[in-house]
Design an enzyme around this catalytic site. Structure first.
Site, PDB file in Angstrom:
ATOM      1  N   ASP A   1     -24.272 -31.466  27.211  1.00 28.11           N
ATOM      2  CA  ASP A   1     -23.843 -30.933  28.515  1.00 28.11           C
ATOM      3  C   ASP A   1     -24.168 -31.898  29.653  1.00 28.11           C
ATOM      4  O   ASP A   1     -23.328 -32.171  30.510  1.00 28.11           O
ATOM      5  CB  ASP A   1     -24.536 -29.591  28.811  1.00 28.11           C
ATOM      6  CG  ASP A   1     -23.859 -28.425  28.099  1.00 28.11           C
ATOM      7  OD1 ASP A   1     -22.677 -28.557  27.748  1.00 28.11           O
ATOM      8  OD2 ASP A   1     -24.532 -27.394  27.897  1.00 28.11           O
TER       9      ASP A   1
ATOM     10  N   THR B   1     -24.483 -22.111  21.897  1.00 27.08           N
ATOM     11  CA  THR B   1     -24.333 -21.659  23.274  1.00 27.08           C
ATOM     12  C   THR B   1     -25.221 -20.443  23.524  1.00 27.08           C
ATOM     13  O   THR B   1     -26.036 -20.066  22.679  1.00 27.08           O
ATOM     14  CB  THR B   1     -22.826 -21.433  23.582  1.00 27.08           C
ATOM     15  OG1 THR B   1     -22.689 -21.080  24.945  1.00 27.08           O
ATOM     16  CG2 THR B   1     -22.202 -20.347  22.717  1.00 27.08           C
TER      17      THR B   1
ATOM     18  N   GLY C   1     -14.220 -28.263  35.851  1.00 29.09           N
ATOM     19  CA  GLY C   1     -15.091 -27.984  34.708  1.00 29.09           C
ATOM     20  C   GLY C   1     -14.472 -28.307  33.359  1.00 29.09           C
ATOM     21  O   GLY C   1     -15.186 -28.500  32.372  1.00 29.09           O
TER      22      GLY C   1
ATOM     23  N   ALA D   1     -26.979 -24.287  33.183  1.00 25.68           N
ATOM     24  CA  ALA D   1     -26.096 -25.434  33.422  1.00 25.68           C
ATOM     25  C   ALA D   1     -26.727 -26.362  34.455  1.00 25.68           C
ATOM     26  O   ALA D   1     -26.715 -27.597  34.296  1.00 25.68           O
ATOM     27  CB  ALA D   1     -24.738 -24.955  33.911  1.00 25.68           C
TER      28      ALA D   1
ATOM     29  N   ASN E   1     -30.296 -22.849  45.668  1.00 22.26           N
ATOM     30  CA  ASN E   1     -30.118 -21.653  44.844  1.00 22.26           C
ATOM     31  C   ASN E   1     -30.377 -20.391  45.645  1.00 22.26           C
ATOM     32  O   ASN E   1     -31.171 -20.370  46.582  1.00 22.26           O
ATOM     33  CB  ASN E   1     -31.055 -21.697  43.637  1.00 22.26           C
ATOM     34  CG  ASN E   1     -30.651 -20.671  42.597  1.00 22.26           C
ATOM     35  OD1 ASN E   1     -29.467 -20.559  42.267  1.00 22.26           O
ATOM     36  ND2 ASN E   1     -31.602 -19.910  42.088  1.00 22.26           N
TER      37      ASN E   1
ATOM     38  N   LYS F   1     -29.562 -21.592  22.999  1.00 26.29           N
ATOM     39  CA  LYS F   1     -29.810 -23.023  23.246  1.00 26.29           C
ATOM     40  C   LYS F   1     -31.292 -23.387  23.110  1.00 26.29           C
ATOM     41  O   LYS F   1     -31.620 -24.462  22.633  1.00 26.29           O
ATOM     42  CB  LYS F   1     -29.285 -23.416  24.623  1.00 26.29           C
ATOM     43  CG  LYS F   1     -27.756 -23.439  24.692  1.00 26.29           C
ATOM     44  CD  LYS F   1     -27.274 -23.952  26.030  1.00 26.29           C
ATOM     45  CE  LYS F   1     -25.752 -24.072  26.020  1.00 26.29           C
ATOM     46  NZ  LYS F   1     -25.231 -24.720  27.209  1.00 26.29           N
TER      47      LYS F   1
ATOM     48  N   ARG G   1       0.868  -1.180   0.000  1.00 27.11           N
ATOM     49  CA  ARG G   1       0.000   0.000   0.000  1.00 27.11           C
ATOM     50  C   ARG G   1       0.901   1.225   0.000  1.00 27.11           C
ATOM     51  O   ARG G   1       1.505   1.553   1.021  1.00 27.11           O
ATOM     52  CB  ARG G   1      -0.903  -0.035   1.234  1.00 27.11           C
ATOM     53  CG  ARG G   1      -2.014  -1.074   1.146  1.00 27.11           C
ATOM     54  CD  ARG G   1      -3.180  -0.536   0.347  1.00 27.11           C
ATOM     55  NE  ARG G   1      -3.683   0.667   0.941  1.00 27.11           N
ATOM     56  CZ  ARG G   1      -4.613   0.720   1.916  1.00 27.11           C
ATOM     57  NH1 ARG G   1      -5.161  -0.390   2.346  1.00 27.11           N
ATOM     58  NH2 ARG G   1      -5.012   1.871   2.412  1.00 27.11           N
TER      59      ARG G   1
ATOM     60  N   SER H   1     -14.518 -18.016  22.523  1.00 28.91           N
ATOM     61  CA  SER H   1     -14.800 -19.448  22.671  1.00 28.91           C
ATOM     62  C   SER H   1     -13.548 -20.281  22.391  1.00 28.91           C
ATOM     63  O   SER H   1     -12.777 -19.995  21.477  1.00 28.91           O
ATOM     64  CB  SER H   1     -15.907 -19.863  21.697  1.00 28.91           C
ATOM     65  OG  SER H   1     -16.023 -21.264  21.680  1.00 28.91           O
TER      66      SER H   1
HETATM   67  P1  NAP Z   1     -27.024 -18.919  34.560  1.00 29.71           P
HETATM   68  O1  NAP Z   1     -28.096 -19.520  33.743  1.00 29.71           O
HETATM   69  O2  NAP Z   1     -26.839 -17.449  34.546  1.00 29.71           O
HETATM   70  O3  NAP Z   1     -27.248 -19.380  36.091  1.00 29.71           O
HETATM   71  C1  NAP Z   1     -26.407 -18.945  37.096  1.00 29.71           C
HETATM   72  C2  NAP Z   1     -26.890 -19.493  38.458  1.00 29.71           C
HETATM   73  O4  NAP Z   1     -25.935 -19.122  39.421  1.00 29.71           O
HETATM   74  C3  NAP Z   1     -28.237 -18.946  38.891  1.00 29.71           C
HETATM   75  O5  NAP Z   1     -28.939 -19.967  39.518  1.00 29.71           O
HETATM   76  C4  NAP Z   1     -27.847 -17.843  39.865  1.00 29.71           C
HETATM   77  O6  NAP Z   1     -28.760 -17.676  40.932  1.00 29.71           O
HETATM   78  C5  NAP Z   1     -26.581 -18.373  40.454  1.00 29.71           C
HETATM   79  N1  NAP Z   1     -25.721 -17.271  40.868  1.00 29.71           N
HETATM   80  C6  NAP Z   1     -25.100 -16.382  40.041  1.00 29.71           C
HETATM   81  N2  NAP Z   1     -24.379 -15.517  40.773  1.00 29.71           N
HETATM   82  C7  NAP Z   1     -24.572 -15.856  42.082  1.00 29.71           C
HETATM   83  C8  NAP Z   1     -24.085 -15.331  43.298  1.00 29.71           C
HETATM   84  N3  NAP Z   1     -23.262 -14.292  43.328  1.00 29.71           N
HETATM   85  N4  NAP Z   1     -24.468 -15.917  44.447  1.00 29.71           N
HETATM   86  C9  NAP Z   1     -25.307 -16.969  44.433  1.00 29.71           C
HETATM   87  N5  NAP Z   1     -25.792 -17.519  43.301  1.00 29.71           N
HETATM   88  C10 NAP Z   1     -25.421 -16.970  42.128  1.00 29.71           C
HETATM   89  O7  NAP Z   1     -25.601 -19.517  34.170  1.00 29.71           O
HETATM   90  P2  NAP Z   1     -25.298 -20.985  33.588  1.00 29.71           P
HETATM   91  O8  NAP Z   1     -25.363 -20.965  32.121  1.00 29.71           O
HETATM   92  O9  NAP Z   1     -26.118 -21.970  34.311  1.00 29.71           O
HETATM   93  O10 NAP Z   1     -23.756 -21.161  33.953  1.00 29.71           O
HETATM   94  C11 NAP Z   1     -23.353 -21.288  35.307  1.00 29.71           C
HETATM   95  C12 NAP Z   1     -21.889 -21.721  35.352  1.00 29.71           C
HETATM   96  O11 NAP Z   1     -21.749 -23.019  34.820  1.00 29.71           O
HETATM   97  C13 NAP Z   1     -20.973 -20.843  34.502  1.00 29.71           C
HETATM   98  O12 NAP Z   1     -20.368 -19.900  35.308  1.00 29.71           O
HETATM   99  C14 NAP Z   1     -19.965 -21.778  33.891  1.00 29.71           C
HETATM  100  O13 NAP Z   1     -18.722 -21.648  34.524  1.00 29.71           O
HETATM  101  C15 NAP Z   1     -20.494 -23.153  34.192  1.00 29.71           C
HETATM  102  N6  NAP Z   1     -20.645 -23.954  32.955  1.00 29.71           N
HETATM  103  C16 NAP Z   1     -19.649 -24.832  32.652  1.00 29.71           C
HETATM  104  C17 NAP Z   1     -19.745 -25.617  31.524  1.00 29.71           C
HETATM  105  C18 NAP Z   1     -18.639 -26.591  31.191  1.00 29.71           C
HETATM  106  O14 NAP Z   1     -18.637 -27.164  30.112  1.00 29.71           O
HETATM  107  N7  NAP Z   1     -17.709 -26.816  32.084  1.00 29.71           N
HETATM  108  C19 NAP Z   1     -20.854 -25.514  30.689  1.00 29.71           C
HETATM  109  C20 NAP Z   1     -21.865 -24.619  31.037  1.00 29.71           C
HETATM  110  C21 NAP Z   1     -21.737 -23.840  32.163  1.00 29.71           C
HETATM  111  P3  NAP Z   1     -30.131 -16.854  40.786  1.00 29.71           P
HETATM  112  O15 NAP Z   1     -31.112 -17.820  40.209  1.00 29.71           O
HETATM  113  O16 NAP Z   1     -30.432 -16.440  42.171  1.00 29.71           O
HETATM  114  O17 NAP Z   1     -29.832 -15.702  39.865  1.00 29.71           O
END
Ligand code: NAP
Length: 538
Positions: free
Chosen positions: A350, A305, A498, A382, A401, A309, A34, A253
């Site tokens: 999962d 994801t 995890g 999850a 929870n 989903k 360029r 990702s």
């Molecule tokens: P999500 O749908 O947002 O659910 C998060 C849950 O955690 C909710 O029940 C929430 O409670 C609770 N929570 C969040 N912050 C909190 C806090 N400070 N104190 C108490 N409870 C709290 O998220 P998700 O998709 O289920 O994912 C959750 C985790 O799973 C992720 O962080 C990830 O690390 C892990 N994950 C791992 C894999 C893997 O392949 N290893 C796959 C998927 C997910 P409330 O209902 O009260 O809001």
């Protein structure tokens, strides 16, 4: 064969030649110099063309087409006069279609310099007519292509625009495949990566890549390293099957790194890309539908994801496809597979990955989970998959929870189907004893690594917490060792991280798509390298 080109902004002869040499060393086939900011320096121009480590394109891009050249067309004609004054000719000369159409003098000069049917001079330089739109797909896209196709002196058509969704890439592929002339059709921005990687599948003249991460000359341009080592550039051919991770955002990702490493190891003809799709069912349906409809793309499967989903389930049902029974019960799927007969299959790897990670950690089979008491912390996406999986195997699941109502709703959804599922507030975690504890909350995840979802007195009294023999599974994979896992291990528990779940859910997807067992050790190595900040394209 589609070439890999590097665009180099020229500031000095030494800098540009060094960059060209580095591009050659990294595996590029062609460079674009360029000369926007050094235009008029004929000695420098000749030096570039003569001493370049690779064949070159010469481009003097004006400001009005996204470049840095500020002169008018008259002075650009003078600049171009220097292009063939040296001992060597450039492989290509790039002129914007708009300037070529508008300026008689520029057109006459370009036609005089390049090889075309009416040329009387002996020259090998080819003319690239180019069009760039940094905002969106130009409304007159096909008109521009027709003008390029109709210009006798134009050897290569180059059309580049800012993509607004993944669907723009399909149009780029169609333009390349229509093969009026050798073509470069690329999409810029976060949605444009497929056009850059799959240019080779569709037989484009070239794709552009940057030498270094900061060196991109257009938004969304990958590095040579990413193209070659992450996106399997050398292995891509016309028959290559296309896979991806659909979500929003998906930029960080790890799935492209692991699946592409798997394809490499097994010699499978596939490539796996990040596929950002804006939230909402409509963007999902429109994008995935269009990608599946384009037969020549060979789009064969995707990891799906957040936030799509649930959309995947609905989409596959609407398309008359098949949905895995437990994915239906969970209400979410993470894997799309286009089967050999063309029908779609939505499944959830999962829950199965979580089950297998725990069973392997315990050294038992899924049947042995019957009657085990399993505590699940969290009631989000999850947790839903984990609760469904363990309840399906006959375990008694207690959902703890923060928001108790959500725990209750989750328990009611799965209670009594096969196992017993009850709800409890998170503060009650120490009130009863479970054999397995599974963290499905983000508590303890990077950067909040000092947090833990369990109370301080968790291991104090064995009757009401964990101890030797208890299994503790943290679904968080960043960091690899969470505080929860560290403290559980110190208390004598069996711990599972995890990474195991992540690797296994990906391995199951790989098997669904390729019919072959995934190289799980490679998957694990790539994930750990990525989490440590290593590996291509990190
Ligand atoms: P999500 O749908 O947002 O659910 C998060 C849950 O955690 C909710 O029940 C929430 O409670 C609770 N929570 C969040 N912050 C909190 C806090 N400070 N104190 C108490 N409870 C709290 O998220 P998700 O998709 O289920 O994912 C959750 C985790 O799973 C992720 O962080 C990830 O690390 C892990 N994950 C791992 C894999 C893997 O392949 N290893 C796959 C998927 C997910 P409330 O209902 O009260 O809001």
């Amino acid at each position: 064969m589609t070439k890999l080109a590097v665009s180099i902004m020229v500031y000095s002869l030494e800098q540009a030649l060094a960059a060209a040499a580095l591009a050659a060393e990294r595996g590029a086939d062609l460079v674009e110099f360029r000369i926007d900011q050094v235009a008029g320096d004929t000695a420098l121009l000749n030096g570039l063309v003569e001493d370049s480590a690779l064949p070159c394109i010469i481009t003097c891009r004006p400001v009005w087409e996204g470049g840095l050249y500020e002169g008018d067309e008259k002075s650009r004609v003078a600049v171009l006069s220097g292009v063939q004054s040296g001992a060597q000719e450039p492989a290509y000369l790039d002129i914007e279609l708009a300037a070529y159409q508008r300026s008689v003098d520029l057109r006459a000069k370009a036609d005089q310099l390049v090889d075309h049917p009416g040329q009387v001079r002996a020259t090998t330089t080819g003319l690239i007519l180019s069009s760039h739109d940094f905002d969106s797909r130009p409304a007159d896209l096909y008109q521009r292509i027709e003008s390029m196709a109709a210009a006798p002196a134009c050897r290569v058509m180059k059309i580049v625009w800012e993509a607004r969704s993944l669907r723009d890439n399909l149009e780029a592929f169609e333009i390349i495949a229509s093969r009026h002339k050798p073509t470069i059709a690329l999409c810029m921005g976060q949605w444009g990566l497929p056009s850059r990687v799959l240019a080779k599948k569709f037989g484009a003249l070239l794709t552009f890549a940057a030498i270094d991460p900061g060196g991109a000359t257009a938004p969304g341009q990958p590095t040579i390293q990413e193209l070659k080592h992450l996106y399997r550039w050398d292995a891509i051919g016309q028959q290559t099957r296309v896979f991806g991770v659909i979500g929003y955002p998906v930029g960080h990702s790890m799935s492209p790194a692991i699946h592409n490493a798997g394809f490499d190891e097994l010699g499978y003809d596939g490539v796996y890309l990040p596929m950002p799709v804006a939230p909402g069912y409509e963007p999902f349906q429109a994008t995935v539908g269009a990608w599946l409809d384009m037969a020549a793309l060979d789009f064969t499967g995707a990891s799906v994801t957040i936030p799509h989903k649930e959309n995947l389930l609905r989409f596959v049902k609407e398309q008359g496809g098949q949905v895995e029974a437990l994915a239906q019960e969970i209400g979410a799927a993470n894997t799309l597979t286009k089967q050999d007969d063309g029908t779609l299959y939505a499944s959830n790897t999962d829950y199965a990955a979580a089950l297998d990670a725990v069973c392997d950690g315990m050294g038992v089979g899924r049947d042995d989970l019957k009657g085990q008491r399993v505590a699940v912390l969290g009631a989000g996406g999850a947790a839903r998959a984990v609760v469904a999986g363990f309840a399906h195997c006959g375990a008694t699941v207690v959902v703890y929870n923060r928001t108790f109502e959500k725990a209750q709703a989750l328990a009611e959804r799965f209670n009594g189907k096969t196992g017993k599922v009850v709800a409890a507030p998170l503060e009650k975690l120490c009130d009863s004893c479970c054999q397995v504890y599974i963290n499905c909350t983000p508590i303890g995840m990077h950067p909040d690594v000092d947090a833990t979802p369990v109370p301080e007195n968790m291991g104090v009294e064995r009757s009401n917490g964990w101890g030797p023999g208890t299994v503790v599974f943290d679904t968080i994979y960043n960091p690899v060792q969470t505080r929860l896992l560290r403290e559980a291990r110190e208390a004598g528990c069996v711990t599972i991280g995890g990474v195991e779940m992540f690797v296994r859910q990906a391995a199951m997807q790989f098997k669904l798509w390729t019919g072959q067992d995934a190289p799980v050790d490679t998957f694990r190595r790539v994930v750990l390298e990525r989490l440590a900040g290593e590996g291509p394209g990190v």
